[in-house]
Every structure is written in C-alpha cells, then in structure tokens.
Design an enzyme around this catalytic site. Structure first.
Site, short mmCIF file in Angstrom:
data_model
loop_
_atom_site.label_atom_id
_atom_site.label_comp_id
_atom_site.label_asym_id
_atom_site.label_seq_id
_atom_site.Cartn_x
_atom_site.Cartn_y
_atom_site.Cartn_z
N GLY A 243 37.58 40.61 47.76
CA GLY A 243 37.76 41.52 46.63
C GLY A 243 39.21 41.95 46.52
O GLY A 243 40.01 41.69 47.41
N GLY B 171 33.27 33.16 48.31
CA GLY B 171 32.37 32.03 48.51
C GLY B 171 33.00 30.66 48.46
O GLY B 171 34.18 30.49 48.14
N ILE C 17 40.01 47.57 51.40
CA ILE C 17 40.06 49.01 51.13
C ILE C 17 39.04 49.74 51.99
O ILE C 17 39.15 50.92 52.22
CB ILE C 17 39.85 49.37 49.64
CG1 ILE C 17 38.51 48.87 49.12
CG2 ILE C 17 40.99 48.88 48.79
CD1 ILE C 17 38.12 49.51 47.80
N ASP C 18 38.03 48.99 52.49
CA ASP C 18 37.00 49.64 53.31
C ASP C 18 37.52 50.03 54.70
O ASP C 18 36.87 50.79 55.41
CB ASP C 18 35.80 48.70 53.49
CG ASP C 18 35.05 48.46 52.19
OD1 ASP C 18 35.39 49.11 51.19
OD2 ASP C 18 34.13 47.62 52.18
N ARG D 114 30.63 49.10 51.66
CA ARG D 114 29.37 48.37 51.80
C ARG D 114 28.69 48.73 53.12
O ARG D 114 27.53 49.09 53.16
CB ARG D 114 29.71 46.89 51.76
CG ARG D 114 28.54 45.98 51.55
CD ARG D 114 28.98 44.55 51.72
NE ARG D 114 29.63 44.00 50.55
CZ ARG D 114 30.71 43.22 50.58
NH1 ARG D 114 31.27 42.93 51.72
NH2 ARG D 114 31.22 42.74 49.48
N GLU E 182 28.72 53.39 48.69
CA GLU E 182 27.73 52.47 48.09
C GLU E 182 26.68 51.97 49.07
O GLU E 182 25.55 51.68 48.69
CB GLU E 182 28.43 51.28 47.43
CG GLU E 182 29.15 50.38 48.41
CD GLU E 182 29.73 49.13 47.74
OE1 GLU E 182 30.80 48.71 48.17
OE2 GLU E 182 29.11 48.60 46.82
N TYR F 192 35.72 50.11 40.65
CA TYR F 192 36.84 49.16 40.58
C TYR F 192 38.17 49.86 40.27
O TYR F 192 39.23 49.28 40.50
CB TYR F 192 36.53 48.07 39.55
CG TYR F 192 35.37 47.22 40.02
CD1 TYR F 192 35.53 46.35 41.09
CD2 TYR F 192 34.11 47.33 39.46
CE1 TYR F 192 34.47 45.60 41.58
CE2 TYR F 192 33.04 46.59 39.93
CZ TYR F 192 33.22 45.73 41.00
OH TYR F 192 32.17 45.00 41.49
N MET F 193 38.07 51.12 39.79
CA MET F 193 39.32 51.83 39.49
C MET F 193 40.10 52.18 40.75
O MET F 193 41.31 52.36 40.70
CB MET F 193 39.02 53.11 38.71
CG MET F 193 38.50 52.79 37.33
SD MET F 193 37.97 54.24 36.48
CE MET F 193 39.52 55.06 36.24
N ILE F 194 39.38 52.29 41.89
CA ILE F 194 40.11 52.69 43.11
C ILE F 194 40.73 51.50 43.83
O ILE F 194 41.46 51.67 44.79
CB ILE F 194 39.23 53.51 44.07
CG1 ILE F 194 38.12 52.67 44.73
CG2 ILE F 194 38.63 54.73 43.38
CD1 ILE F 194 37.49 53.36 45.92
N1 LIG Z 1 31.95 33.22 58.43
C1 LIG Z 1 32.77 32.62 57.57
N2 LIG Z 1 33.34 31.43 57.89
C2 LIG Z 1 34.19 30.82 57.03
N3 LIG Z 1 34.53 31.31 55.82
C3 LIG Z 1 33.99 32.48 55.46
C4 LIG Z 1 33.08 33.20 56.30
N4 LIG Z 1 32.70 34.33 55.65
C5 LIG Z 1 33.35 34.31 54.47
N5 LIG Z 1 34.12 33.22 54.35
C6 LIG Z 1 34.96 32.88 53.20
O1 LIG Z 1 35.99 33.85 53.08
C7 LIG Z 1 36.22 34.20 51.73
C8 LIG Z 1 36.13 35.68 51.54
O2 LIG Z 1 34.94 36.21 52.13
P1 LIG Z 1 34.28 37.55 51.57
O3 LIG Z 1 33.92 37.39 50.14
O4 LIG Z 1 33.23 37.96 52.52
O5 LIG Z 1 35.46 38.60 51.53
P2 LIG Z 1 36.23 39.34 52.70
O6 LIG Z 1 37.34 38.52 53.19
O7 LIG Z 1 35.27 39.82 53.74
O8 LIG Z 1 36.87 40.54 51.89
P3 LIG Z 1 36.15 41.88 51.36
O9 LIG Z 1 36.62 42.95 52.28
O10 LIG Z 1 36.66 42.04 49.99
O11 LIG Z 1 34.67 41.65 51.42
C9 LIG Z 1 35.18 33.45 50.90
O12 LIG Z 1 35.81 32.37 50.25
C10 LIG Z 1 34.16 32.99 51.92
O13 LIG Z 1 33.58 31.75 51.58
O1 LIG Z 2 32.21 43.58 43.46
P1 LIG Z 2 32.95 42.79 44.46
O2 LIG Z 2 34.20 42.18 43.97
O3 LIG Z 2 32.08 41.80 45.19
O4 LIG Z 2 33.45 43.81 45.59
C1 LIG Z 2 32.67 44.85 46.07
C2 LIG Z 2 32.86 45.01 47.53
O5 LIG Z 2 34.20 45.12 47.92
C3 LIG Z 2 34.27 45.92 49.10
O6 LIG Z 2 35.10 47.03 48.86
C4 LIG Z 2 34.89 45.12 50.20
O7 LIG Z 2 36.18 44.79 49.80
C5 LIG Z 2 32.87 46.38 49.41
O8 LIG Z 2 32.77 47.66 49.92
C6 LIG Z 2 32.23 46.24 48.08
O9 LIG Z 2 30.83 46.08 48.18
MG LIG Z 3 33.79 41.14 53.75
#
Ligand SMILES: Nc1ncnc2c1ncn2[C@@H]1O[C@H](COP(=O)(O)OP(=O)(O)OP(=O)(O)O)[C@@H](O)[C@H]1O
Ligand SMILES: O=P(O)(O)OC[C@H]1O[C@](O)(CO)[C@@H](O)[C@@H]1O
Ligand SMILES: [Mg+2]
Length: 404
Positions: free
Chosen positions: A53, A118, A172-173, A218, A272, A324-326
């Site tokens: 995100g 993803g 941000i979490d 989350r 949330e 999303y504003m934050i």
């Molecule tokens: N266990 C994993 N192994 C490999 N790639 C991963 C794994 N988990 C997530 N990814 C990949 O990392 C990218 C970001 O993952 P995710 O959407 O969970 O966000 P994040 O990095 O945890 O950030 P956020 O804090 O916003 O959730 C995606 O492209 C996802 O496919």
């Molecule tokens: O709506 P999106 O882009 O999946 O992001 C929401 C998520 O982003 C987070 O702030 C993690 O970056 C979660 O707390 C929240 O559920």
């Molecule tokens: Mg994550």
C-alpha cells in the site's frame, strides 16, 4: 568519516532472559558508508521498486536513493513500475531515474513508480533481474514485500548472481519488528488528527454527539493508539490487540451512554482490525493473501445508533473514515528526514556489499537488520506495555475486555 564493518548497534538495552526472546539472536550492523566498496559504480545497474500500500515518504526515499547513487557515480538507475508486477508484466516499462527527474517528487504523496499487491514468482522476478542486468535492487515495502525481497536475495545467491538486495521498510502501520519506527507512521498519526478533531468538534456541537473515527491498522493498532494519545479528545481507543465487548455492563455502549449523560459527547477511535471477532469473517483475501476485513467502523456506528434508540436516549452519531487520506499525503518534516537518512543508508549498505538486509532506526541509531528477523511476525501493540497504559490513562476508558 567511514563506518567500520565491525561496528554494531545494540538492538535493545535489555538483558535477554532466553535466546528465543525477540531480537536476542539478531545482529544489527551500524549503517553508513564504508571505506571499502564492494562494487565499482560504473558496473552498477540499480533498480528501485515500491510494493504494497501507499505510505507517506515513498517519494522521499526514492529521491534520496537516486541522489546517493548519483553521488557514488552510478549512472544507470531504473524504477520498476507498479511493484513486483513491473518485473513480469511485459506491458510495463522501466522508468529511467536521474537526479533531475526526481528533483521535486518529494513534494507530493504516493509513489512516482506506482505500487501493487500480489502476483509474481520469485524465479520470474530473478529471471527479469538477470535479463535486465540489474545488480543492485532497492525494495520499499512492508512485511510481504520483505518476504518477497528475501526470497529474491536467496534465489540470487542460489544462482550465484552478484545482486545486492536492500530494503527500506514502508508501513504506516509501524508493524516491522525491532525498529524504533518506520517512515510514514508519524505523518499518518498527524493526518489522523484532522479526522479526530472533526469528530470531536461535530460531537461537541451536537446534542448528545458521538464521533466515531476509523483508522488503518489491519493487525497492529499503533496508528489508533498514537493518534488517540496525540489528540487528547478520544474517549475510547479500540485496537486489534485488545478484544472489547460492546454489550453488557462493562461494554462500550453502556460506557458511551455514561459519557453522554456526564459530559454530553464522546469520541471513539477504532483501528480497522479491532473487533473483527464481533462480525462473521469475510473469508476472502486480497491479491497478496492478506485477509479482507469486515468493516467494524460501520458496524460500530450502527450498534451505537441502535443502542441509543433502544435506551430511549437521543444520540447524534457521526462516522468519519479517513482511511486513504492519512497515507496518500506528503511526508511531514520528521518523516522526510527519516526517509532521507534511510535512503542514503540503503545505498551505503548496497555498496558495502550487504544483501538481504533492511535499513531501520534502532535505539535512535541507523542500522542494517537481517530481513528474516524483522518479519518473523508483525509487530503489534503489547497490551501490557507502558505505552498502551499511557494511552488508556489518557482516554480514561475502562476495561472493555469480554468477561467470561
Ligand atoms: N510471503 C511472501 N513471499 C513472497 N512475496 C510476497 C510474500 N508476501 C507478499 N509478497 C509480495 O509482496 C508484495 C507486497 O505484499 P503485501 O501486499 O502484503 O504488502 P506489504 O509489503 O506487506 O505492505 P503493506 O504494509 O502495505 O501491507 C506483493 O507483490 C506480494 O505478492
Ligand atoms: O486498501 P489497501 O491498499 O489494500 O491497503 C489497506 C491496508 O494497508 C495497511 O495500512 C497496510 O499498509 C493496512 O493496515 C490496511 O489494511
Ligand atoms: Mg503487509
């Protein structure tokens, strides 16, 4: 002044009772430029990718990585569009990054490169690195992104590819282990103040006004906790780590009734992920495999309305969801400074030959952490911590924990 490779940052100024205590077995290197660099700048093709995100400060980090690479003499720098997707989606093209191109990007929120969740096999991403000749990869993202970066690092190692994979935690979490805080968190807490303030003003101005504000978080309630602490106007802060009951004598609803009768208004701040157990699970997942949560903010608003109708007490409930504003905003000054230093140190780390590491703030010192240790599990608010107790002391909320 150079940093010696044997310099270490003390992870915690505590004595570990057991070797399995979080962080007990983690070595944390002091961040900064080394006298000896691992690769010649003219041999470097660097790439930057932002995943997950949005988070305030992403552009500040991108900008600083480009500036610092430029200082080392690196000329070949590309941005990978839309997260890991940019590695395997042939319809997307790399973005050439120069100091001129990134000069002003920190003046706006979001990510110049775009983000995504993803998709993507590690082997495809590493094939793509190989094909493009990238040997320095800077990855900005949260827990999931770090897991992906670590897998990329392992695969490069397995293939004997000399690629430095260096992360900068973006969330941000604030849910990355062992670090003082991650960039964007302060800005998000600050941005949340506008929502809480509006909820307070609406509630104070209405007859029997109740404001409900839902904030991101989350699994970890740090934003709600710190935003509540900063505001001073929140009467009840609800986070995922602390289960609460709505109904019954020690429930939130009776407490809100008490507040309405004693002070005329009330403000609730809910993360949330809080109270998910009150609703049937959605059962679905987002593209990255993160569970899609039920909207407890909307549910809470409805429950409050129903409760006051049933009690025969008028209540004017206003619900604000600034989600999303934050996070889609420009970083504040303290985050900008954090981003700048993290970005510089990410480049110093790569030139020092580190790979599979991430850069963070540890006991006020900038440090390199091994990725697996910081993502072993998400960092969460400890309900028995002094900080959580400071929060509930400041809100004055009673214990809403469900009783058997
Ligand atoms: N266990 C994993 N192994 C490999 N790639 C991963 C794994 N988990 C997530 N990814 C990949 O990392 C990218 C970001 O993952 P995710 O959407 O969970 O966000 P994040 O990095 O945890 O950030 P956020 O804090 O916003 O959730 C995606 O492209 C996802 O496919
Ligand atoms: O709506 P999106 O882009 O999946 O992001 C929401 C998520 O982003 C987070 O702030 C993690 O970056 C979660 O707390 C929240 O559920
Ligand atoms: Mg994550």
């Amino acid at each position: 002044m150079y940093v010696h490779n044997d310099d270490r940052v003390l992870l915690k100024v505590i004595e570990y009772v057991s070797p399995t205590s979080a962080g007990a077995d983690c070595e944390v290197w002091r961040a900064g430029p080394r006298k000896k660099i691992y690769i010649r700048p003219e041999e470097v093709k660097a790439a930057i990718v932002t995943c997950g995100g949005l988070c305030p400060g992403l552009n500040d980090v991108i900008r600083q990585i480009v500036f610092t690479l430029d200082k080392y003499g690196v000329k070949n720098i590309v941005g990978i569009p839309y997260g890991y997707r940019g590695f395997f989606d042939d319809s997307l093209s790399d973005i050439n990054l120069t100091t001129h191109y990134v000069q002003n990007i920190h003046l706006s929120g979001g990510s110049l490169l775009g983000v995504s969740r993803g998709g993507g096999q590690t082997s495809d991403i590493v094939d793509s690195l190989e094909k493009r000749g990238i040997n320095m990869l800077f990855v900005l993202g949260g827990n999931g992104t770090h897991a992906g970066a670590n897998a990329i690092h392992d695969e490069c190692w397995r293939r004997k590819m000399k690629v430095m994979v260096v992360c900068v935690p973006k969330t941000i979490d604030n849910d990355i282990l062992l670090m003082d805080k991650t960039f964007g968190f302060d800005t998000a807490v600050e941005a949340a103040q506008r929502a809480i303030s509006a909820a307070y003003i609406e509630a104070r101005s209405a007859y029997h006004g109740i404001g409900v504000v839902k904030l991101m978080g989350r699994q970890s309630g740090f934003i709600a906790q710190y935003a509540s602490l900063a505001s001073g106007h929140v009467n009840a802060c609800l986070i995922p780590e602390v289960p609460f009951t709505l109904h019954g004598p020690n429930g939130l609803l009776v407490y809100l009734e008490h507040l309405i009768h004693t002070q005329g208004s009330a403000v609730v701040c809910i993360a949330e992920g809080a109270g998910q157990e009150l609703l049937p699970p959605k059962g679905s997942k987002d593209a990255s495999g993160n569970p899609v949560l039920s909207d407890t903010g909307v549910y809470l608003q409805q429950q409050i309305k129903n409760h006051f109708i049933a009690a025969g007490t008028p209540a004017d409930v206003k619900y604000i969801d600034p989600t999303y504003m934050i996070r889609a905003c420009q970083a504040n000054s303290s985050d900008s400074i954090l981003c700048t230093v993290l970005g510089q140190n990410a480049v110093h780390g790569a030139f020092a030959g580190f790979s599979g590491i991430t850069v963070g703030l540890c006991n006020t010192h900038y440090a390199y952490f091994p990725i697996p240790q910081v993502i072993d599990h998400p960092r969460r608010v400890d309900p028995s911590s002094r900080m959580w107790h400071r929060c509930i002391t400041s809100t004055g909320q009673p214990d809403f924990t469900p009783r058997a």
